[in-house]
Design a protein around this motif. Structure first.
Motif, PDB file in Angstrom:
ATOM      1  N   PHE A 163       0.864  -1.177   0.000  1.00 32.03           N
ATOM      2  CA  PHE A 163       0.000   0.000   0.000  1.00 32.03           C
ATOM      3  C   PHE A 163       0.904   1.231   0.000  1.00 32.03           C
ATOM      4  O   PHE A 163       1.513   1.570   1.026  1.00 32.03           O
ATOM      5  CB  PHE A 163      -0.923   0.002   1.222  1.00 32.03           C
ATOM      6  N   LEU A 164       1.008   1.860  -1.157  1.00 31.14           N
ATOM      7  CA  LEU A 164       1.896   3.009  -1.292  1.00 31.14           C
ATOM      8  C   LEU A 164       1.288   4.228  -0.612  1.00 31.14           C
ATOM      9  O   LEU A 164       0.071   4.348  -0.495  1.00 31.14           O
ATOM     10  CB  LEU A 164       2.146   3.302  -2.772  1.00 31.14           C
ATOM     11  N   ASP A 165       2.139   5.128  -0.172  1.00 32.60           N
ATOM     12  CA  ASP A 165       1.674   6.336   0.512  1.00 32.60           C
ATOM     13  C   ASP A 165       1.187   7.325  -0.541  1.00 32.60           C
ATOM     14  O   ASP A 165       1.953   8.140  -1.063  1.00 32.60           O
ATOM     15  CB  ASP A 165       2.815   6.932   1.343  1.00 32.60           C
ATOM     16  N   ASP A 204      -5.707   5.752  -3.276  1.00 33.99           N
ATOM     17  CA  ASP A 204      -5.208   4.385  -3.189  1.00 33.99           C
ATOM     18  C   ASP A 204      -4.231   4.109  -4.319  1.00 33.99           C
ATOM     19  O   ASP A 204      -4.482   4.461  -5.476  1.00 33.99           O
ATOM     20  CB  ASP A 204      -6.366   3.388  -3.265  1.00 33.99           C
ATOM     21  N   ALA A 205      -3.116   3.507  -3.976  1.00 33.41           N
ATOM     22  CA  ALA A 205      -2.145   3.013  -4.946  1.00 33.41           C
ATOM     23  C   ALA A 205      -1.584   1.726  -4.352  1.00 33.41           C
ATOM     24  O   ALA A 205      -0.838   1.760  -3.377  1.00 33.41           O
ATOM     25  CB  ALA A 205      -1.045   4.037  -5.193  1.00 33.41           C
ATOM     26  N   ILE A 206      -1.979   0.601  -4.925  1.00 31.19           N
ATOM     27  CA  ILE A 206      -1.644  -0.703  -4.347  1.00 31.19           C
ATOM     28  C   ILE A 206      -0.901  -1.515  -5.386  1.00 31.19           C
ATOM     29  O   ILE A 206      -1.403  -1.746  -6.494  1.00 31.19           O
ATOM     30  CB  ILE A 206      -2.913  -1.459  -3.900  1.00 31.19           C
ATOM     31  N   LEU A 207       0.294  -1.966  -5.052  1.00 30.14           N
ATOM     32  CA  LEU A 207       1.081  -2.829  -5.916  1.00 30.14           C
ATOM     33  C   LEU A 207       0.992  -4.251  -5.383  1.00 30.14           C
ATOM     34  O   LEU A 207       1.313  -4.510  -4.219  1.00 30.14           O
ATOM     35  CB  LEU A 207       2.540  -2.371  -5.961  1.00 30.14           C
ATOM     36  N   ILE A 254      -3.035  -1.357  -8.716  1.00 28.92           N
ATOM     37  CA  ILE A 254      -4.409  -0.893  -8.569  1.00 28.92           C
ATOM     38  C   ILE A 254      -4.388   0.614  -8.305  1.00 28.92           C
ATOM     39  O   ILE A 254      -3.840   1.067  -7.298  1.00 28.92           O
ATOM     40  CB  ILE A 254      -5.124  -1.623  -7.412  1.00 28.92           C
ATOM     41  N   ASN A 255      -4.951   1.379  -9.234  1.00 26.14           N
ATOM     42  CA  ASN A 255      -4.961   2.846  -9.158  1.00 26.14           C
ATOM     43  C   ASN A 255      -3.537   3.389  -8.999  1.00 26.14           C
ATOM     44  O   ASN A 255      -2.568   2.663  -9.202  1.00 26.14           O
ATOM     45  CB  ASN A 255      -5.906   3.340  -8.070  1.00 26.14           C
ATOM     46  N   GLY A 256      -3.389   4.680  -8.647  1.00 30.25           N
ATOM     47  CA  GLY A 256      -2.035   5.218  -8.577  1.00 30.25           C
ATOM     48  C   GLY A 256      -1.867   6.471  -7.748  1.00 30.25           C
ATOM     49  O   GLY A 256      -0.754   6.917  -7.504  1.00 30.25           O
ATOM     50  N   GLY A 257      -2.980   7.096  -7.333  1.00 31.31           N
ATOM     51  CA  GLY A 257      -2.860   8.318  -6.556  1.00 31.31           C
ATOM     52  C   GLY A 257      -2.609   9.530  -7.430  1.00 31.31           C
ATOM     53  O   GLY A 257      -2.733   9.483  -8.657  1.00 31.31           O
ATOM     54  N   GLU A 258      -2.217  10.643  -6.787  1.00 32.13           N
ATOM     55  CA  GLU A 258      -2.079  11.928  -7.473  1.00 32.13           C
ATOM     56  C   GLU A 258      -0.658  12.282  -7.883  1.00 32.13           C
ATOM     57  O   GLU A 258      -0.446  12.962  -8.876  1.00 32.13           O
ATOM     58  CB  GLU A 258      -2.606  13.063  -6.582  1.00 32.13           C
ATOM     59  N   LYS A 259       0.351  11.840  -7.126  1.00 32.82           N
ATOM     60  CA  LYS A 259       1.710  12.350  -7.301  1.00 32.82           C
ATOM     61  C   LYS A 259       2.528  11.452  -8.217  1.00 32.82           C
ATOM     62  O   LYS A 259       2.817  10.310  -7.890  1.00 32.82           O
ATOM     63  CB  LYS A 259       2.394  12.503  -5.948  1.00 32.82           C
TER      64      LYS A 259
END
Length: 793
Positions: free
Chosen positions: A556-558, A563-566, A577-582
């Motif tokens: 679970f990436l910060d 949500d950004a889950i590898l 799964i998804n990637g977040g904003e940054k």
């Protein structure tokens, strides 16, 4: 004393002093012209009076001066006049400044005049305005001037593109701490749009053909950099070789700043000056003084073009090259005189240049190298000769040794400027630089060769990148190591300009008096073999850790309140799964975790089409392309989802629309199941033997009720960063998770997580990304192991 009193030196100082005078004392152009005429009259009368007194037996001091000294006041006033003459006319309706701070939005058409500045959440565009579009009138109002426009991230722009922007045109703000207005004025920008919409116009691409070719080459080189190297190594090399430092994650940028090693990643005057010194020294040794100088100038020119040849880089290259060559072909005073002359020429093109931090650092660094590099090198040879033959000491004081000494000379000369502008001293920099700087020639040479080769034959570039990767990895690890040392930075806060001037006056007096470097003797021992062993060990372990280990990994990436889950499967598949904003954060996290020779994602799962969930993906996927995509949710739900859909379509990446009860088999007995799919996204269940993880990323109220029937699970991700209506206590109790993960930003704009949700999970094992950073859950199908970025308080 001749160093500081040559005629050209004094004329240059007078003109530059006049620029400063006009900035301090505001007078009209005609007033400065009148004062200038008075100084010419004074010079003329003084010369006549001097001629009349030539026969005097004991002439006064005035008559010991050479005739040109009487013209120095004129050059001072001419500098002031020139500064005022070049200020923009805000009263001209055809100047874009005249239209700032008007009510309502305005439509402006123009050409992008510099490469786009891509950031995580927005893009800055510099635009040469052409006309204001007035829908209520038949004709356009033609204007001139540059503006800065901030637009949403996601779109790709290029130098020379014709665009129309809509927004509120404002005067750049300023406050007690920072003047954005003065900062932009250095680039000739006096107006900006803080939140604008941009649309492309059908006109043929504009801009100068040579600059178009240079920037296109730079764009291609940047793309190849991320194909050759993993992140954050790729972003480091993008900064070193191409001047694109925005790709580094924020925490790593802060680490470079705190360790005093930002000159490595920033194509600044400091950086270019050191590179110029290295090339002049290296080619001088190889080809002799004359041919070496020509080769060095060619090398500086090639490097300048490679990094984009923008105004700041060209300025630093000219200043460093001319100043250092002047010192090489003559004495040190020749270098100082040449440096001042170049500064005057640059000020003629932009009178505000003296207030540019990059110019100040470039000037000070070049002056430091001219004055101190040679004495430092001689001192180094003397000290090393105590422990080895002088011939061997001379060899050690070659390019690598000189790189360290050059940097120390430049650091010494630029330290007062750094203190004034940034309010801090990095004590750890004096320890960190000797460990980090020796490998930088290898980073630049091997990285540059690999990049150039990739522009010709991409597979060849990938092969050659293997030799550069250990040195880039070593650089990052050393920066992180020294950044972790306590009390490495002293924060001084605001520093008075008068104090900085006094420091430089003291340094000047010290230099003229002839400081003896021999008093400071700290021998530097070679650590090449040990460093090589560390480099090889880092790379071997990096490859080893990336190999499949027959376990399932959920990382679970910060990603803030997104949500950004590898997911890394037991047989080595990589699913995002998804990637977040940054962009910088996601790219760095993937670069550190994907195998060095396998930079592709097997699957991308779009589990929610919201802006904050997907904003980082379009540009990040250029570096880590997915083979297939499973999409849940409305493709038109946000700007980011539309941009992602466009990217996938343009690159021919197959998209499968997610359906409820659909399953992906990711390995033996390992399944990713779509429990629910709708316009908001998907609810995902991952099952492997007795391990079950529920990821309700796109959950709505209907799927909330359905998920209560799943029974006990191993891991639960709280929905929507702890939003109370989607995380009721009875739902959590029905699932009885062993571990609960909460992905939320520390400063969430909506006050998430809700207090009621935190109360509901009391008694469960809760892991929060805002407190622990990234979370790495490993399982063998029965047990779970947890690793986190930092310890939770």
């Amino acid at each position: 004393m001749q160093l500081f009193f040559s005629p050209l030196t004094l004329v240059s100082l007078s003109f530059l002093g006049g620029l400063v005078l006009a900035r301090v004392i505001s007078l009209e152009t005609t007033q400065w012209m009148q004062i200038g005429l008075l100084t010419l009259v004074f010079a003329f009368l003084s010369l006549i009076f001097r001629r009349l007194r030539e026969s005097s037996k004991s002439p006064a001091f005035l008559f010991k001066l050479s005739p040109f000294h009487f013209l120095l006041p004129f050059f001072l006033i001419f500098g002031a006049y020139y500064f005022q003459f070049n200020q923009p006319d805000a009263e001209d309706p055809n100047n874009i400044i005249w239209h700032t701070d008007s009510e309502g939005e305005i439509l402006i058409a123009g050409v992008i005049s510099d490469p786009p500045d891509y950031r995580d959440n927005y893009t800055n565009l510099q635009i040469d305005t052409q006309y204001i579009d007035r829908p209520d009138k038949k004709n356009h109002l033609y204007v001139q001037g540059k503006i800065l426009v901030r637009v949403d991230a996601g779109e790709n722009y290029h130098y020379g593109d014709h665009v129309r922007v809509r927004g509120i045109l404002e005067t750049p703000p300023e406050n007690e701490e920072f003047s954005y207005r003065n900062y932009l004025a250095l680039s000739g920008i006096h107006a900006y749009m803080a939140n604008a919409e941009a649309t492309f116009l059908p006109e043929e691409r504009g801009g100068h053909p040579i600059r178009v070719a240079i920037f296109d080459l730079k764009d291609r080189a940047l793309t190849n950099t991320y194909k050759l190297f993993p992140d954050p190594e790729a972003s480091l090399l993008a900064g070193i070789l191409l001047g694109v430092e925005s790709g580094l994650p924020k925490d790593l940028q802060e680490a470079f700043k705190d360790t005093g090693t930002t000159h490595i990643i920033a194509i600044s005057g400091f950086n270019i000056t050191i590179i110029a010194a290295l090339l002049i020294s290296l080619f001088g040794r190889l080809f002799g003084k004359n041919l070496g100088a020509i080769a060095a100038l060619i090398g500086i020119g090639v490097y300048t073009v490679l990094v984009g040849a923008d105004a700041a880089v060209v300025r630093a290259a000219i200043m460093g090259g001319v100043g250092l060559l002047g010192a090489q072909f003559g004495r040190r005073q020749n270098g100082i005189t040449s440096l001042l002359a170049v500064a005057v020429i640059m000020a003629l093109f932009n009178p505000l240049i003296l207030w540019d931090v990059g110019f100040q650092l470039s000037f000070a660094a070049t002056a430091g190298l001219i004055l101190y590099a040679e004495p430092l090198s001689e001192w180094f040879v003397r000290q090393a000769s105590r422990f080895m033959p002088e011939e061997k000491a001379q060899k050690i004081a070659g390019p690598i040794g000189e790189y360290i000494l050059f940097t120390f000379a430049a650091q010494f000369a630029t330290m007062p400027i750094m203190i004034y502008h940034f309010g801090r001293i990095s004590l750890i920099s004096f320890i960190a630089n000797p460990f980090i700087l020796p490998v930088q020639p290898a980073v630049m040479i091997f990285g540059g060769i690999a990049l150039i080769a990739s522009l010709l034959i991409l597979p060849l570039g990938k092969f050659l990148a293997i030799f550069a990767l250990p040195f880039t990895t070593y650089t990052i690890r050393m920066v992180e190591f020294f950044d972790g040392m306590p009390q490495g930075v002293i924060v001084l806060g605001d520093t008075k300009l008068a104090l900085v001037i006094l420091i430089y006056l003291a340094m000047l007096a010290w230099t003229i008096a002839g400081f003896r470097l021999g008093k400071f003797s700290t021998p530097i021992k070679s650590t090449a073999a040990f460093a090589t062993l560390i480099l090889l060990t880092i790379q071997v372990w990096r490859v080893a850790f990336a190999l499949p280990d027959d376990r399932l990994h959920l990382i679970f990436l910060d990603a803030g309140s997104a949500d950004a889950i590898l997911i890394q499967t037991p047989d080595g598949k990589n699913i995002l799964i998804n990637g977040g904003e940054k962009i910088s954060t996601l790219s760095s996290d993937l670069g550190e975790r994907l195998p060095p020779l396998h930079r592709e994602l097997d699957w991308l799962i779009v589990a929610s089409p919201q802006e904050e969930e997907l904003a980082a993906l379009p540009r990040t996927l250029e570096r880590f392309p997915p083979r297939e995509v499973l999409w849940s949710g409305n493709r038109e739900a946000s700007y980011a989802s539309r941009a992602l859909d466009k990217y996938l379509s343009n690159n021919g990446i197959p998209i499968t629309i997610a359906e409820t009860e659909q399953s992906l088999e990711l390995g033996e007995n390992l399944f990713l199941r779509i429990q629910a799919s709708g316009t908001r996204g998907a609810v995902i269940l991952i099952e492997w033997d007795s391990f079950r993880a529920l990821l309700p990323i796109g959950m709505d109220f209907d799927s909330l009720e359905e998920s209560k029937k799943l029974g006990e699970i191993s891991l639960l991700l709280l929905a929507d960063s702890g939003y109370a209506p989607l995380n009721p206590p009875e739902w959590i109790d029905a699932l009885q998770p062993q571990i609960i993960v909460l992905s939320v930003a520390a400063d969430d704009d909506f006050g998430l997580p809700a207090r009621s949700v935190l109360d509901a999970v009391e008694g469960y094992s809760l892991l929060r990304t805002d407190l622990k950073g990234w979370l790495h859950i490993t399982t063998d199908g029965e047990q779970m192991w947890v690793e986190s970025e930092r310890k939770q308080d």
